[in-house]
Design an enzyme around this catalytic site. Sequence first.
Site, PDB file in Angstrom:
ATOM      1  N   LEU A  84       5.332  -5.874  19.228  1.00 22.75           N
ATOM      2  CA  LEU A  84       4.078  -5.909  19.976  1.00 22.75           C
ATOM      3  C   LEU A  84       2.961  -6.234  18.997  1.00 22.75           C
ATOM      4  CD1 LEU A  84       4.355  -2.650  22.163  1.00 22.75           C
ATOM      5  CD2 LEU A  84       4.697  -5.010  22.942  1.00 22.75           C
ATOM      6  N   ASP A  85       1.926  -6.928  19.480  1.00 19.11           N
ATOM      7  CA  ASP A  85       0.760  -7.180  18.639  1.00 19.11           C
ATOM      8  C   ASP A  85       0.190  -5.855  18.139  1.00 19.11           C
ATOM      9  OD1 ASP A  85       1.025  -9.882  19.127  1.00 19.11           O
ATOM     10  OD2 ASP A  85      -0.590  -9.969  20.616  1.00 19.11           O
ATOM     11  N   ARG A  86      -0.462  -5.908  17.008  1.00 20.42           N
ATOM     12  CA  ARG A  86      -0.995  -4.695  16.379  1.00 20.42           C
ATOM     13  C   ARG A  86      -1.865  -3.881  17.334  1.00 20.42           C
ATOM     14  NH1 ARG A  86      -5.706  -3.401  13.410  1.00 20.42           N
ATOM     15  NH2 ARG A  86      -5.344  -1.783  11.845  1.00 20.42           N
TER      16      ARG A  86
END
Length: 261
Positions: A84-86
């Site tokens: 997942l994106d940060r």
Amino acid sequence: MSKPPRRPPAAPKPKASDTPIQLTPDEIAFTRSLVIHEDDSVFVLNKPAGLSSQGGRIKAHTLDDLLWALARRDRPRPRLIHRLDRDTSGVILTARTKPAATFLGKALMGKRFRKTYLAIVAPGAPEPRGGQIDAPLRRESIGREAYMRVCEDDHPDAETARSRYRTLAANGQAALVELSPDTGRMHQLRVHMASIGRPIAGDSRYGGTLMLAGAPVPRLMLHAARLVFPHPEGGERRIEAPLPDDFKAVLEKLDLAPPER
């Protein structure tokens, strides 16, 4: 003249990711608090926003590092199956064993995972309020940063990208939408929603508003709410991650009701 005896080959150095990392008691407790499902094959975690899944330039432990807190004695740490994106929160899947990682990796490549996200977009509801976005994407580098851009089908770097969306609640300021990616391109949901004029709130990279209801948006308002995946031991598992407090607070300020689960 006799040749000197050959040295035996040196043992290969372990990869950095395979080398145990010393974690503090607080880091171990924090990582264990993220677990929302576990069995003999998998751990499923509810990743908080602000924690990188892997790598990155920030000199801090990533989720991949913290997974050493869940490793069995003298065993490798669990393996991330996807990322997942940060600044995206929510469900993330790890495998506890190599056979489970192989099985799940193949299932992911075979598009047998079903992912559902919740997002706050602005201004107001998309038009139409639901549908499919079928828009190819290409990667573009600007300095050290990578961006994804909508492009024509015949662009040499075009990658197929499809997303489905539906509006769950809306007013004149913003909308709560459910998003389901049919493909897994980097930043896909963020770019697709921006392409129809409804960028995700808090997404400064792709034009999302940074203020809602007279208050700053705390981060990217994107949450991986549900994951359905084939299990290595048979059947399917459906795992849901509750909305984090910062996401619920923005919904409350907007007077938008989260969906009943």
